[in-house]
Scaffold this motif. Structure first.
Motif, PDB file in Angstrom:
ATOM      1  N   GLY A  24      50.991 -63.432 -64.627  1.00 58.10           N
ATOM      2  CA  GLY A  24      52.261 -62.804 -64.349  1.00 58.10           C
ATOM      3  C   GLY A  24      52.674 -63.351 -63.047  1.00 58.10           C
ATOM      4  N   ARG A  25      52.206 -64.535 -62.424  1.00 58.76           N
ATOM      5  CA  ARG A  25      52.553 -64.907 -61.124  1.00 58.76           C
ATOM      6  C   ARG A  25      53.564 -66.362 -61.374  1.00 58.76           C
ATOM      7  NH1 ARG A  25      50.582 -60.732 -60.873  1.00 58.76           N
ATOM      8  NH2 ARG A  25      49.511 -59.815 -58.827  1.00 58.76           N
ATOM      9  N   THR A  26      54.431 -66.746 -60.388  1.00 60.05           N
ATOM     10  CA  THR A  26      55.029 -68.018 -60.366  1.00 60.05           C
ATOM     11  C   THR A  26      54.095 -68.947 -59.779  1.00 60.05           C
ATOM     12  OG1 THR A  26      56.269 -67.665 -58.148  1.00 60.05           O
ATOM     13  CG2 THR A  26      57.299 -66.871 -60.495  1.00 60.05           C
ATOM     14  N   ARG A  27      54.174 -70.188 -59.865  1.00 64.16           N
ATOM     15  CA  ARG A  27      53.642 -71.108 -59.171  1.00 64.16           C
ATOM     16  C   ARG A  27      53.635 -70.784 -57.519  1.00 64.16           C
ATOM     17  NH1 ARG A  27      51.643 -75.628 -61.201  1.00 64.16           N
ATOM     18  NH2 ARG A  27      52.103 -76.986 -59.485  1.00 64.16           N
ATOM     19  N   SER A  28      54.924 -70.825 -57.116  1.00 65.60           N
ATOM     20  CA  SER A  28      55.106 -70.512 -55.634  1.00 65.60           C
ATOM     21  C   SER A  28      54.349 -69.447 -55.073  1.00 65.60           C
ATOM     22  CB  SER A  28      56.628 -70.352 -55.463  1.00 65.60           C
ATOM     23  OG  SER A  28      56.989 -69.183 -55.963  1.00 65.60           O
ATOM     24  N   GLN A  29      54.015 -68.333 -55.861  1.00 64.27           N
ATOM     25  CA  GLN A  29      53.210 -67.277 -55.637  1.00 64.27           C
ATOM     26  C   GLN A  29      51.827 -67.574 -55.607  1.00 64.27           C
ATOM     27  OE1 GLN A  29      54.604 -64.544 -58.498  1.00 64.27           O
ATOM     28  NE2 GLN A  29      55.511 -63.141 -57.007  1.00 64.27           N
ATOM     29  N   LEU A  30      51.170 -68.971 -55.970  1.00 65.72           N
ATOM     30  CA  LEU A  30      49.886 -69.185 -56.187  1.00 65.72           C
ATOM     31  C   LEU A  30      49.466 -70.328 -55.363  1.00 65.72           C
ATOM     32  CD1 LEU A  30      49.244 -68.617 -59.885  1.00 65.72           C
ATOM     33  CD2 LEU A  30      48.565 -67.144 -58.463  1.00 65.72           C
ATOM     34  N   ILE A  31      50.265 -71.328 -55.609  1.00 67.16           N
ATOM     35  CA  ILE A  31      49.851 -72.671 -54.995  1.00 67.16           C
ATOM     36  C   ILE A  31      49.752 -72.617 -53.438  1.00 67.16           C
ATOM     37  CG2 ILE A  31      50.255 -75.179 -54.658  1.00 67.16           C
ATOM     38  CD1 ILE A  31      49.563 -74.156 -57.545  1.00 67.16           C
ATOM     39  N   GLY A  32      48.421 -72.939 -52.836  1.00 65.98           N
ATOM     40  CA  GLY A  32      48.529 -72.799 -51.425  1.00 65.98           C
ATOM     41  C   GLY A  32      47.747 -71.795 -50.880  1.00 65.98           C
ATOM     42  N   ARG A  33      47.782 -70.600 -51.836  1.00 66.63           N
ATOM     43  CA  ARG A  33      47.173 -69.506 -51.287  1.00 66.63           C
ATOM     44  C   ARG A  33      45.747 -69.086 -51.662  1.00 66.63           C
ATOM     45  NH1 ARG A  33      50.912 -64.277 -52.454  1.00 66.63           N
ATOM     46  NH2 ARG A  33      49.294 -63.776 -50.970  1.00 66.63           N
ATOM     47  N   PHE A  34      44.901 -68.339 -51.108  1.00 65.30           N
ATOM     48  CA  PHE A  34      43.779 -67.918 -51.281  1.00 65.30           C
ATOM     49  C   PHE A  34      43.417 -67.014 -52.387  1.00 65.30           C
ATOM     50  CE2 PHE A  34      39.995 -65.001 -50.023  1.00 65.30           C
ATOM     51  CZ  PHE A  34      38.987 -65.771 -50.379  1.00 65.30           C
ATOM     52  N   LEU A  35      42.563 -67.413 -53.332  1.00 67.73           N
ATOM     53  CA  LEU A  35      42.579 -66.494 -54.711  1.00 67.73           C
ATOM     54  C   LEU A  35      42.559 -65.241 -54.530  1.00 67.73           C
ATOM     55  CD1 LEU A  35      41.842 -66.394 -57.600  1.00 67.73           C
ATOM     56  CD2 LEU A  35      39.312 -66.727 -57.060  1.00 67.73           C
ATOM     57  N   PHE A  36      41.792 -64.532 -53.396  1.00 68.20           N
ATOM     58  CA  PHE A  36      41.586 -63.103 -53.386  1.00 68.20           C
ATOM     59  C   PHE A  36      42.606 -62.446 -52.455  1.00 68.20           C
ATOM     60  CE2 PHE A  36      37.314 -64.511 -54.426  1.00 68.20           C
ATOM     61  CZ  PHE A  36      37.329 -64.038 -55.769  1.00 68.20           C
ATOM     62  N   ASP A  37      43.436 -63.110 -52.167  1.00 74.69           N
ATOM     63  CA  ASP A  37      44.854 -62.728 -51.280  1.00 74.69           C
ATOM     64  C   ASP A  37      45.826 -62.338 -52.573  1.00 74.69           C
ATOM     65  OD1 ASP A  37      43.904 -62.724 -48.893  1.00 74.69           O
ATOM     66  OD2 ASP A  37      44.709 -64.818 -48.321  1.00 74.69           O
ATOM     67  N   VAL A  38      45.816 -63.104 -53.438  1.00 72.93           N
ATOM     68  CA  VAL A  38      46.562 -63.141 -54.477  1.00 72.93           C
ATOM     69  C   VAL A  38      46.223 -62.041 -55.802  1.00 72.93           C
ATOM     70  CG1 VAL A  38      47.918 -64.186 -56.782  1.00 72.93           C
ATOM     71  CG2 VAL A  38      47.312 -65.276 -54.512  1.00 72.93           C
ATOM     72  N   PHE A  39      44.818 -61.950 -56.037  1.00 73.52           N
ATOM     73  CA  PHE A  39      44.136 -60.952 -56.810  1.00 73.52           C
ATOM     74  C   PHE A  39      42.994 -60.218 -56.358  1.00 73.52           C
ATOM     75  CE2 PHE A  39      45.882 -64.563 -59.510  1.00 73.52           C
ATOM     76  CZ  PHE A  39      46.889 -63.673 -60.200  1.00 73.52           C
ATOM     77  N   PRO A  40      43.387 -59.409 -55.425  1.00 73.70           N
ATOM     78  CA  PRO A  40      42.140 -58.475 -54.823  1.00 73.70           C
ATOM     79  C   PRO A  40      41.725 -57.650 -55.919  1.00 73.70           C
ATOM     80  CG  PRO A  40      44.399 -57.549 -54.054  1.00 73.70           C
ATOM     81  CD  PRO A  40      44.645 -58.929 -54.769  1.00 73.70           C
ATOM     82  N   ASP A  41      40.632 -56.786 -55.523  1.00 72.55           N
ATOM     83  CA  ASP A  41      40.129 -55.630 -56.453  1.00 72.55           C
ATOM     84  C   ASP A  41      41.165 -54.546 -56.166  1.00 72.55           C
ATOM     85  OD1 ASP A  41      38.112 -56.375 -57.789  1.00 72.55           O
ATOM     86  OD2 ASP A  41      36.594 -55.926 -55.876  1.00 72.55           O
TER      87      ASP A  41
END
Length: 410
Positions: free
Chosen positions: A40-57
């Motif tokens: 449910g994310r866009t490329r700009s919300q993912l590329i270049g970002r740390f995995l767990f900053d985007v998907f924390p617990d």
């Protein structure tokens, strides 16, 4: 990367399963369309970002373990270069349209290393399949069929699988520790060889199950003015390989003391290997150094060739007497051996394949890398040269195969 007529980036994007490419530091570098749809994310919300900053617990769930489990798996893959199939995971995801609202999700992840030419882990391929609807679905039509398994029970089962995986990981770690101690106990401490200087090194594979059966041996034959140098590699992993290694190393060491040369010593070892379970297809190389005549006599049973470096930096691989591994032939046959001269201050390097072989890479590339490193450091003492070879040639992410090494100043 792209073969004739194949657009691999298009293939990546067309994969029906969600796939993300991460750096070893867990930063997104690429994702396919299926992954975007699942997350449910866009490329700009993912590329270049740390995995767990985007998907924390989920901060509202103190029992959440998805981030911890995924971090352990990805870190293990980055360190060992081995793929890891995770147990079913509950990993809640924040609704991108409703911050603070978390959706209960279930995933089946597989993490795979993408290796660089030098064997190091360049990227991590994170493949996920969402199974939330499958878990929630009833087993049949409305009003009939099997009753739905309660979600709490499914979650409990997933936690139990994780606990089983953790127990297996600890058991593998214990086996690795025992195998390492067994190998260290069976590998000899080098004895003084007159005024000749030698250094030995042994480096174990990173993976808990990847401790193998590599060995080295140096045998001084004072009555003949010769020294026998040998290395070998047993097929397989763990305690069994370490046990076989001990038997074969001792047998070759004994045979070298009475054999006329390396070929005969390997012939005796080959006959003995037929009576040892799991010893078939072992590789070994043996070099007899005659200090009086300044000659090297060598023979190889399917093993990478020893290297001889002259004082001017010319490296020659001793590859003129190579035969199949131990037990590979149905009938016993005489093994070949060859001879070459050496001068004072030459360097002999005998090693196992963990030093030069890398997945997806031609063996000649590894041998060239070895020759270049020997030539650069040839003027140093054997201990310094041995350490330099390990630094230059071993992948930074860790070994997936054992490495045994002998460096001798002639």
């Amino acid at each position: 990367m792209n073969g004739p007529g194949i657009d691999y980036h298009a293939v990546f994007q067309a994969l029906p399963t969600g796939v993300a490419l991460l750096t070893p530091e867990l930063v997104y570098v690429d994702v396919n369309q299926a992954y975007l749809s699942l997350s449910g994310r866009t490329r700009s919300q993912l590329i270049g970002r740390f995995l767990f900053d985007v998907f924390p617990d989920n901060p509202g769930d103190p029992t959440a373990t998805g981030m911890r489990n995924l971090s352990i798996s990805l870190s293990r893959v980055a360190a060992t270069g081995e793929r890891d199939t995770m147990a079913l995971q509950r990993y809640d995801v924040e609704d991108p349209d409703q911050p603070g609202t978390w959706q209960e999700r279930y995933w089946s992840p597989v993490n795979v290393p993408v290796l660089a030419l030098d064997g190091s882990v360049a990227l991590l391929l994170h493949r996920v399949e969402e199974v939330t609807e499958l878990i929630r679905a009833r087993g049949g039509r409305a009003g009939g069929g099997r009753a739905r398994v309660p979600e709490a029970e499914l979650y409990t089962r997933a936690r139990e699988l994780q606990e089983v995986n953790e127990r297996l990981r600890k058991a593998h770690a214990r086996e690795r520790e025992v195998a390492l101690h067994l190998q260290e106990a069976m590998l000899p401490t080098p004895r003084p060889l007159g005024h000749h200087r030698a250094a030995v090194r042994y480096r174990a594979a990173m993976g808990s199950l990847n401790v193998c059966g590599d060995w080295y041996d140096l045998v001084d034959l004072p009555d003949s003015g010769r020294t026998a140098v040998a290395v070998g590699d047993v097929v397989g992993h763990g305690l069994r390989a370490a046990g076989v290694m001990g038997q074969l190393r001792s047998a070759l060491s004994a045979a070298s003391r009475v054999a006329t040369g390396p070929a005969q010593a390997l012939e005796v070892l080959g006959l003995y290997a037929r009576s040892v379970d799991h010893a078939q297809s072992t590789t070994a190389a043996s070099v007899f150094i005659d200090w009086k005549t300044h000659t090297l006599t060598y023979s190889s049973a399917g093993h990478p060739p020893p290297a001889l470096c002259s004082p001017d930096g010319t490296v020659t691989f001793l590859d003129q007497a190579t035969d199949p591994p131990l037990g590979a032939r149905p009938e016993h046959a005489l093994r070949p051996q060859a001879q070459t001269m050496f001068t004072d201050d030459c360097v002999l390097v005998v090693y196992t394949d963990g030093l030069v072989e890398r997945r997806g890479e031609d063996i000649d590339t590894g041998l060239t890398r070895l020759a270049d490193s020997i030539a650069r450091h040839r003027a140093t003492d054997p201990d310094t040269l041995a350490d330099a070879l390990l630094t230059d040639l071993l992948p930074p992410a860790g070994l997936t195969d054992d490495t045994a090494l002998i460096v001798m100043r002639l």
